[in-house]
Design an enzyme around this catalytic site. Structure first.
Site, PDB file in Angstrom:
ATOM      1  CG  HIS A 163      -1.943  -1.081   1.219  1.00 45.72           C
ATOM      2  ND1 HIS A 163      -2.759  -1.369   0.145  1.00 45.72           N
ATOM      3  CD2 HIS A 163      -2.246  -2.008   2.168  1.00 45.72           C
ATOM      4  CE1 HIS A 163      -3.518  -2.410   0.430  1.00 45.72           C
ATOM      5  NE2 HIS A 163      -3.227  -2.831   1.651  1.00 45.72           N
ATOM      6  CG  ASP A 197      -2.683  -8.338   0.931  1.00 45.94           C
ATOM      7  OD1 ASP A 197      -1.943  -8.663   1.880  1.00 45.94           O
ATOM      8  OD2 ASP A 197      -3.716  -7.626   1.066  1.00 45.94           O
ATOM      9  CG  HIS A 199      -6.519  -5.271   1.906  1.00 47.13           C
ATOM     10  ND1 HIS A 199      -5.931  -6.113   2.832  1.00 47.13           N
ATOM     11  CD2 HIS A 199      -7.682  -4.849   2.451  1.00 47.13           C
ATOM     12  CE1 HIS A 199      -6.712  -6.188   3.907  1.00 47.13           C
ATOM     13  NE2 HIS A 199      -7.787  -5.440   3.706  1.00 47.13           N
ATOM     14  CG  ASP A 286      -4.848  -9.974   3.645  1.00 45.91           C
ATOM     15  OD1 ASP A 286      -4.433 -10.531   2.604  1.00 45.91           O
ATOM     16  OD2 ASP A 286      -4.640  -8.765   3.888  1.00 45.91           O
TER      17      ASP A 286
END
Ligand code: SP5
Ligand code: ZN
Length: 342
Positions: A163, A197, A199, A286
């Protein structure tokens, strides 16, 4: 298989982050994540746990702006020096955000935090920069292993990186470890990055958006309902030279294993067609069925399958740890993925 790690990640252990209702939530991105992985891999002779080397600032400054790196390095000590107290080892959080890029740069510390930290999940503590540097160096060590001829290497990066953009921290990330490794390797040929991931890998997307020599692919929760909300949509495919060299695979909330694997198969095909010299897997866990932040349903078996499929590409691959917050299972899931290369 060489698996690079650092003990300096232990220096970064925020107590809380802030959720939408202003609550302080126990920080999900805990040191125990990497400790759990180390403990399990340490029992398996297939893995050689190796401390990272220090590669200097040069490979990092090729990805992040000098101004941002300087901010990360100095903000905590500048805050202390300003005479303002930081009680109970609290971290620095943004309290303001610029509405647009303003050429007038305020030197006020609060303004700098607002400029460089874009959400409330990336607090800066005394040793955050040190930990982030060590994390990036783990990824570079893994990249160096690939250059030296190893078929697969891995890096237990903590804090994670995907991120973090050219000059911002966000979502537990400060330095974009995967992007730093990719940039380092890109002198030697084309690179593909596959981000699995939960996200969207928005920082990595931003960093390579105008590049045709680094293909970036990300399979993730649709940003219409999930963090990072402002990027990771299907129609974002690159810009300028980079058009056609970024692909997002957004998935609905609670996507099934089959839905997930369909996107995964397309991504694998895409990588195969691109035929990169090196592949980096931004490996977040995740997507696991019991992850507290995710809604997907992947199992240990899914990670074995993913590992095997990637190994089947026969491309030199670096596996870089991103997220994954089901701490009791992260070691098992990570190991299953890596054992796909055995
Ligand atoms: C590396 C990584 O996996 N970073 C993820 C950062 C996710 N931050 C999420 C913050 C959103 C909080 N909203 C929670 C709503 C719960 N109902
Ligand atoms: Zn994540």
């Amino acid at each position: 298989m060489n698996v690079y790690y650092s003990n300096d990640h232990l220096l970064h252990h925020p107590q809380f982050e802030i959720f939408e209702l202003g609550q302080q939530i126990q920080y999900f991105e805990q040191p125990s994540r990497v400790l759990n992985i180390l403990e399990l891999l340490g029992k398996n002779a297939f893995f050689n746990l190796a401390l990272n080397e220090n590669h200097g600032i040069e490979p990092i400054i090729r990805v992040h702006s000098p101004e941002y790196l300087n901010f990360l390095r100095t903000i905590y000590r500048d805050w202390l020096a300003s005479g303002e107290d930081i009680p109970n080892d609290a971290g620095l959080f943004p309290t303001v955000r610029p509405t647009q890029q303003n050429p007038i740069q305020s030197q006020a510390l609060a303004a700098k935090i607002g400029k460089f930290v874009t959400d409330l999940s990336a607090p800066i503590h005394e040793n955050t920069y040190l930990a982030a540097l060590s994390s990036a160096h783990c990824a570079i060590s893994a990249a160096k292993g690939l250059l030296a001829g190893e078929q697969v290497t891995s890096a237990l990066c903590r804090p994670p990186g995907h991120h973090a953009g050219y000059q911002n921290a966000a979502g537990y990330c400060y330095l974009n470890n995967t992007a730093i490794a990719a940039q380092f390797l890109s002198k030697h040929g084309k690179i593909a990055i596959l981000d699995i991931d939960y996200h969207a890998g928005n920082g990595t997307q931003e960093i390579f958006y105008k590049r045709s020599d680094v293909l970036t692919l990300s399979i993730h929760a649709d940003p219409t309902y999930e963090y990072p909300y402002f990027s990771g949509f299907i129609d974002e495919t690159g810009e300028g030279e980079g058009v056609g060299f970024h692909q997002n695979y957004p998935l609905p909330k609670s996507a099934s294993k089959d839905e997930y694997m369909k996107s995964f198969e397309s991504a694998i095909e895409r990588i195969s067609e691109f035929s990169p010299k090196f592949l980096l897997l931004a490996a977040g866990f995740d997507t696991y069925k019991d992850d507290p932040l995710g809604t997907f349903h992947l199992t240990g078996k899914s990670y074995s399958h993913i590992g095997k499929e990637i190994a089947g590409l026969k491309i030199k691959t670096g596996v870089i740890l991103e997220g994954g917050y089901c701490v009791e299972k992260i070691g098992e899931n990570f190991q299953k993925l890596l054992l796909g290369f055995k």
